[in-house]
Write an enzyme that holds these catalytic residues in place. Structure first.
Site, PDB file in Angstrom:
ATOM      1  N   ASP A   1      -1.244  -0.706   6.209  1.00 40.99           N
ATOM      2  CA  ASP A   1      -1.409  -0.212   7.574  1.00 40.99           C
ATOM      3  C   ASP A   1      -2.833   0.201   7.913  1.00 40.99           C
ATOM      4  O   ASP A   1      -3.185   0.331   9.078  1.00 40.99           O
ATOM      5  CB  ASP A   1      -0.488   0.981   7.815  1.00 40.99           C
TER       6      ASP A   1
ATOM      7  N   ASP B   1      -7.003  -1.998   4.399  1.00 38.53           N
ATOM      8  CA  ASP B   1      -6.052  -3.001   3.943  1.00 38.53           C
ATOM      9  C   ASP B   1      -6.336  -4.379   4.523  1.00 38.53           C
ATOM     10  O   ASP B   1      -5.734  -5.369   4.087  1.00 38.53           O
ATOM     11  CB  ASP B   1      -4.615  -2.594   4.317  1.00 38.53           C
TER      12      ASP B   1
ATOM     13  N   ASP C   1       0.880  -1.156   0.000  1.00 38.67           N
ATOM     14  CA  ASP C   1       0.000   0.000   0.000  1.00 38.67           C
ATOM     15  C   ASP C   1       0.929   1.221   0.000  1.00 38.67           C
ATOM     16  O   ASP C   1       2.101   1.098   0.362  1.00 38.67           O
ATOM     17  CB  ASP C   1      -0.876  -0.028   1.256  1.00 38.67           C
TER      18      ASP C   1
END
Length: 627
Positions: A520, A524, A327
């Site tokens: 994080d 996600d 990410d």
């Protein structure tokens, strides 16, 4: 040494002294046998006891049973042939216990890293009552309470500093040696040690949901998640031990019967001795002990540097990682956004920022926080009603009765509002007031200082492909990904799109290695669960991401990903070394024992010696420097 280990050491020394003394003492046969048996019981009574319990509980075939049968058989042979040489039987038990003591010490050493982590558990929290500090159990502190943490004390619960400044020692959590400065308004997590000033902290979570509790739970449960190697060794031992017992019986019986049939002397004592030697050699201690110890030491070593691996099965998967998917926000970038420009606005900058900050006031996203920071005034949430957050698009809310839409270009398209593109690189927040376009705000994120190096280190560690997935605009994503050296970039993705992209990558690399996803945020969590191995940025990450992940990085440093992979590969390499070494040596000595080339002294090396060497190799997994 523990009390139990000291007692065992004393037993070893007493038995060894008796064994040495009896070798030279001029004692007649019966008293000599009695003294040897006393020495045998001093060193081996617990093994006999465990073997007896195993037989009564139906769990016959284990190392205690093998050692009992082999040593009692050797004593019986020495009595039968009247040689009076009981030293071999006692020596076998003596050296076996030396190996067990060594193993116990090695396990204790690797466990100390886990124990050090356990020291982060706070014993109390300070609550101020009537001008006095009262110590209470952290479990008793409710959300929203104000606690006082004095210098030298552990922060017992997660919260926000409302008064005071200090330096925090986070080494037990993150492996970082340098303290972190903390001041009023900063979020702090439980388990850190307050080093200098007095802090007043408003608690944000109950103790059971705090960071320290979650970390301890992860570590305590790690041993319950077995790797394929550990499961293989457990199944192997269950089949292997009965088989070698049957082979030993056949070795003791078949050759003498053949000799009798051929008209030759049976030589029972020779073949029984060989069978007993065979049993000692066949003891699977080296495998049964060293494999779990290798994983235990590996998990302990990783936790020492702030990489929490939830189980040896995840360590095995991490070692096979060939594709790492990231990410962007909060993972490769700091997630610290700043407003860099306001364009095409139909009202004053301050007014547009006010609308944006109020509309986004219910969100904890870093972009929302940056808008509130740029606004610079306290946000009055009572002015905001009818908040509707549209995942992957933005938010629509009423501010003072005026409908405000704040989000990306997808939101504008969804609402049918014409917007103006921005040529600046950054995150663009478009605003519409009562259905009319009102301008856009440019916000830029900051790369983490170690992100570029982390990507390079992953490639050095053998990772074949790095991928970045983000909901950010293509121009922003391309700039960040290119700067960092990421191989593949996918932008403007909704949370569901990230799962789809990961599934495509999984299908494309099926059988070519494992895929890890690093994230994080709460969005996600689905991707972390879908990947072969999920890695969460733990210190600032959401609870949902930490719960869904298999590996947690305590200080949000992407460099720890490469370190975690290297540590895992080192651990797995040690496991395979021990398996090959133990099986090879056992196979050689089993043949030597069955043919009479080696005796019980050789059997001692094949059992205890191999175990000690395997354990020494296993504890190398604790060494995490220069990785």
């Amino acid at each position: 040494m523990s009390k139990k280990q000291k007692i065992m050491l004393a037993r070893i020394l007493v038995s060894a002294a008796m064994l040495t003394g009896l070798a030279f003492a001029p004692v007649s046969s019966l008293p000599r046998m009695v003294l040897y048996l006393i020495a045998y019981l001093v060193i081996g009574y617990d093994i006999l006891k465990k073997a007896g319990k195993g037989i009564l509980n139906g769990q016959v075939f284990d190392e205690n049973f093998l050692m009992t049968i082999a040593t009692l058989g050797a004593i019986a042979l020495a009595t039968y042939d009247r040689s009076g040489d009981y030293s071999e039987a006692i020596a076998v038990m003596l050296f076996y216990q030396v190996g067990e003591l060594f193993q116990s010490y090695a396990v204790g050493k690797s466990r100390r890293n886990i124990s050090a982590l356990m020291d982060i558990r706070p014993d109390y929290a300070n609550i101020e009552r009537d001008g006095q500090l009262v110590r209470v159990d952290p479990d008793e502190v409710t959300i929203g309470s104000t606690i006082v943490v004095q210098p030298g004390e552990k922060i017992p619960l997660d919260g926000i500093i409302v008064e005071g400044t200090s330096a925090l020692n986070t080494s037990a959590l993150t492996g970082e040696s340098l303290p972190r400065d903390a001041k009023a308004g900063d979020e702090v997590i439980s388990g850190c040690i307050n080093m200098t000033g007095v802090l007043k902290i408003k608690t944000a979570k109950e103790f059971g949901e705090s960071t320290v509790s979650k970390i301890l739970e992860l570590v305590e449960n790690a041993s319950s998640r077995k790797s394929k190697s550990e499961n293989f060794i457990s199944k192997f031992a269950r089949i292997y031990t009965p088989v070698v017992c049957i082979v030993a019986v056949l070795l003791a019986v078949v050759p003498p019967v053949i000799n009798i049939t051929a008209g030759n002397p049976a030589l029972w004592e020779i073949w029984i001795y060989r069978a007993l030697t065979f049993l000692i050699i066949s003891c699977p201690c080296a495998l049964v002990v060293s494999i779990p110890l290798s994983f235990f030491a590996g998990i302990g070593g990783a936790s020492k540097v702030g990489v929490l691996i939830k189980g040896s099965n995840y360590m095995e998967t991490l070692a096979k990682t060939k594709v790492v998917v990231f990410d962007k926000t909060g993972t490769l970038t700091k997630g610290v956004f700043e407003v860099n420009g306001i364009h095409h606005n139909a009202m004053e900058n301050e007014k547009l920022l006010e609308y944006a900050a109020l509309a986004e006031c219910a969100s904890s996203h870093p972009i929302s926080k940056s808008l509130q920071s740029a606004y610079g005034k306290e946000v009055d949430r009572s002015r905001v009603t009818d908040i509707e957050e549209i995942s992957g698009h933005g938010v629509v809310a009423k501010v003072d009765g005026t409908t405000v839409a704040a989000g990306n270009s997808k939101l504008m398209k969804k609402l049918g509002i014409e917007y103006k593109d921005c040529h600046s690189v950054g995150t663009i927040i478009h605003l519409a007031i009562d259905g009319a376009y009102a301008g856009h705000i440019v916000i830029s994120d900051v790369e983490k200082p170690t992100s570029r190096q982390a990507i390079a280190q992953l490639k050095k560690a053998g990772v074949e492909k790095t991928v970045m997935l983000t909901g950010d605009a293509k121009a922003v994503a391309d700039k960040v990904g290119t700067d960092l050296g990421v191989d593949e970039i996918h932008s403007e993705l909704l949370p569901g799109d990230k799962v789809s992209e990961v599934e495509k990558l999984l299908n494309a690399h099926a059988g070519k290695g494992k895929l890890a996803f690093v994230g994080d945020g709460i969005n996600d969590a689905p991707v972390l669960s879908r990947a072969d191995i999920g890695i969460a940025m733990g210190a600032l990450g959401s609870d949902a991401a930490i719960e869904a992940a298999d590996v947690v990085l305590m200080d949000d440093d992407p460099m720890k990903i490469a370190k975690g992979i290297k540590l895992s590969r080192k651990c797995i390499s040690i496991v395979y070394q021990n398996i090959v070494f133990a099986l090879l040596v056992k196979a050689i000595f089993l043949v030597l024992g069955a043919t009479g080339i080696t005796n019980m002294w050789g059997a001692i090396f094949a059992d205890v010696g191999v175990t000690v060497l395997a354990v020494l190799n296993a504890i190398r997994a604790l060494r995490v420097r220069n990785i």
